[in-house]
Design a protein around this motif. Structure first.
Motif, short mmCIF file in Angstrom:
data_model
loop_
_atom_site.label_atom_id
_atom_site.label_comp_id
_atom_site.label_asym_id
_atom_site.label_seq_id
_atom_site.Cartn_x
_atom_site.Cartn_y
_atom_site.Cartn_z
N HIS A 237 0.91 -1.21 -0.20
CA HIS A 237 0.00 -0.04 -0.07
C HIS A 237 0.97 1.06 -0.04
N ASP A 238 0.43 2.15 -0.70
CA ASP A 238 1.20 3.47 -1.09
C ASP A 238 0.49 4.43 -0.68
N PRO A 239 0.11 4.86 0.54
CA PRO A 239 -0.63 6.08 0.68
C PRO A 239 -0.28 7.50 0.64
N ASP A 240 0.77 7.66 0.87
CA ASP A 240 1.40 9.12 0.94
C ASP A 240 1.70 9.68 -0.60
N VAL A 241 1.89 8.86 -1.38
CA VAL A 241 2.29 9.56 -2.84
C VAL A 241 3.57 10.56 -2.33
N VAL A 242 4.54 10.23 -1.79
CA VAL A 242 5.34 11.14 -0.88
C VAL A 242 5.83 12.12 -1.80
N ASP A 243 6.04 11.95 -3.30
CA ASP A 243 6.79 12.66 -4.40
C ASP A 243 5.74 13.60 -4.40
N ASP A 244 4.48 13.83 -3.91
CA ASP A 244 3.62 14.98 -4.23
C ASP A 244 4.24 16.27 -3.86
N GLN A 245 4.27 17.43 -4.43
CA GLN A 245 4.73 18.88 -4.13
C GLN A 245 4.13 19.70 -4.86
N ALA A 246 4.23 20.95 -4.41
CA ALA A 246 3.47 22.20 -5.14
C ALA A 246 4.26 23.28 -5.36
N LEU A 247 3.79 23.96 -6.24
CA LEU A 247 4.48 25.20 -6.79
C LEU A 247 4.02 26.55 -5.88
N VAL A 248 4.74 27.41 -5.36
CA VAL A 248 4.09 28.44 -4.67
C VAL A 248 4.77 29.80 -5.16
N VAL A 249 4.14 31.00 -5.11
CA VAL A 249 4.71 32.25 -5.50
C VAL A 249 3.88 33.35 -4.71
N HIS A 250 4.80 34.16 -4.15
CA HIS A 250 4.36 35.16 -3.40
C HIS A 250 4.11 36.60 -3.95
N VAL A 251 2.78 36.87 -4.24
CA VAL A 251 2.58 38.06 -4.90
C VAL A 251 2.20 39.32 -3.94
N ARG A 252 3.16 40.46 -4.17
CA ARG A 252 3.29 41.49 -3.37
C ARG A 252 1.99 42.14 -2.90
N GLY A 253 1.49 42.21 -1.59
CA GLY A 253 0.49 42.84 -1.23
C GLY A 253 -0.79 41.95 -1.43
N ARG A 254 -0.83 40.82 -1.94
CA ARG A 254 -1.78 39.75 -2.10
C ARG A 254 -1.77 38.35 -1.33
N GLY A 255 -0.44 38.01 -1.24
CA GLY A 255 -0.24 36.70 -0.51
C GLY A 255 0.06 35.69 -1.39
N LEU A 256 -0.03 34.32 -1.28
CA LEU A 256 0.51 33.12 -1.77
C LEU A 256 -0.38 32.73 -2.85
N VAL A 257 0.18 32.30 -4.02
CA VAL A 257 -0.63 31.66 -5.01
C VAL A 257 -0.11 30.33 -5.07
N VAL A 258 -0.65 29.18 -4.76
CA VAL A 258 -0.55 27.80 -4.53
C VAL A 258 -0.89 27.25 -5.61
N LEU A 259 0.04 26.46 -6.31
CA LEU A 259 -0.72 25.52 -7.60
C LEU A 259 -0.16 23.92 -7.23
N THR A 260 -1.26 23.30 -7.21
CA THR A 260 -1.24 21.76 -6.94
C THR A 260 -1.50 21.02 -8.31
N GLY A 261 -0.81 19.78 -8.38
CA GLY A 261 -1.25 18.79 -9.44
C GLY A 261 -2.28 17.99 -9.12
N CYS A 262 -2.20 17.11 -8.18
CA CYS A 262 -3.34 16.36 -7.79
C CYS A 262 -3.70 16.71 -6.30
N GLY A 263 -2.79 17.07 -5.43
CA GLY A 263 -2.91 17.49 -4.07
C GLY A 263 -2.97 16.24 -3.35
N HIS A 264 -2.10 15.24 -3.51
CA HIS A 264 -2.31 13.82 -2.81
C HIS A 264 -1.77 13.98 -1.42
#
Length: 352
Positions: A237-264
């Protein structure tokens, strides 16, 4: 992939959350940017009738022509391809410098390139590739990109477990082994592979790749028992999909933009991890697959929506494996933030 059978209490215990409260021990100095545009190159849906607004650009049927002898003139208008996969182009502007990265590549070898061509996007101009994880519905289009590039070098950031052999072993059916990504083949095609488990900063410290995500919520338990990985001597059983990662950008004065693939790793785990790493609490946008589709994950919809409502992102664009039940719940809970995802749509966040 984003489907499977329900797991057992033992399976859930194997992925019990790790404590990771408070600030990050080694916080990331993510430099703020002036603008980020996320263009969905491939998603499960293409809707040519969606309307844009001040933050969203849509495309209709007028993105290209195809030969069709059944029509007067021998041509017909075409739209964009949709498939069970995800790919996005991330364009970041800081002062006068603009950089583009490709985040995932969709399912089939040609869909991403066909859509990019119809949108007038030259993917030869991207500065790098980031893979959210190794599942084949996020990497298949690399074949088309490699062919177009003709072997020219391109950096690619991946987690070292992205090469893991995996399968779906649903009770009552023959196991379905997924296509496994090959590092050797990618390097032969010109991709300069960089493996990282830890967070990575790209584009002059303006783009964060999270690396492995802390699993801290009580309800995001990972993949069900049907999702298995090859250990070298057998399947488990592989519950974690440990390779799952996200891309994040900080837009000045707005906050974080978080981009996920599957969000495992869990949508809430991912957002909270990004907040902890960067020290930025405001979330300007959450875009991508949130993995809430199917019987194993629908029980997670309620607490996920509740937690995201408390986080209060300004823009939420759930796509790919989010599922229609979660889409309805998010749209009802966050009516001013929720926006429909569609192949070819662009989402822009500007600095305040």
């Amino acid at each position: 992939m984003c489907e499977g059978a329900s797991g057992t209490e033992l399976d859930a215990a194997l992925v019990a959350p790790r404590p990771a409260l408070g600030d990050a021990i080694d916080p990331i100095g993510l430099e703020p940017v002036d603008e980020v545009i996320v263009t969905t190159l491939v998603d499960n849906v293409y809707d040519a009738l969606l309307q844009g607004d001040e933050r969203t650009t849509r495309v209709s049927f007028g993105v290209g022509l195809a030969k069709a002898p059944q029509f007067e003139g021998g041509e017909t208008a075409v739209g964009l391809r949709a498939e069970h996969g995800f790919s996005a182009l991330v364009t970041v502007r800081r002062d006068v410098t603009t950089t583009s990265l490709l985040f995932d590549a969709g399912l089939s070898p040609d869909a991403m390139m066909v859509n990019a061509d119809r949108l007038g996007i030259d993917l030869l101009g991207v500065q790098g590739v980031v893979l959210s994880h190794g599942h084949f519905d996020h990497v298949g289009g690399l074949a088309g990109l490699a062919t177009r590039r003709g072997g020219r070098s391109l950096p690619m950031v991946v987690h070292p477990m992205a090469w893991t052999r995996r399968r779906l072993a649903v009770p009552g059916a023959d196991p379905l082994e997924m296509p496994t990504l090959s590092r050797r083949a990618l390097e032969a095609e010109g991709f300069a592979v960089v493996e990282r488990r830890q967070p990575s900063l790209l584009v002059d410290d303006c783009v964060l790749i999270t690396g492995e995500v802390d699993r801290t919520t009580e309800f995001e338990r990972g993949m069900p028992a049907a999702h298995e990985a090859w250990t070298g001597s057998g399947w488990r059983h592989d519950p974690d999909v440990v390779d799952d990662q996200a891309l994040v950008v900080h837009v000045r004065g707005r906050g974080l933009v978080v981009l996920t693939g599957c969000g495992h790793a869990g949508a809430v785990n991912i957002v909270r991890h990004a907040q902890r790493l960067t020290g930025v609490s405001a979330v300007a946008a959450l875009i991508g697959g949130l993995h809430l589709n199917g019987p194993a994950f629908e029980p997670v919809i309620g607490p996920t929506v509740e937690a995201l409502t408390a986080i209060a992102p300004s823009l939420v664009v759930p796509g790919h494996c989010t599922g229609w039940r979660a889409q309805h719940a998010l749209a009802a809970a966050l009516p001013n933030a929720w926006t429909a995802s569609s192949s070819g749509s662009s989402y822009r966040v500007d600095a305040a």
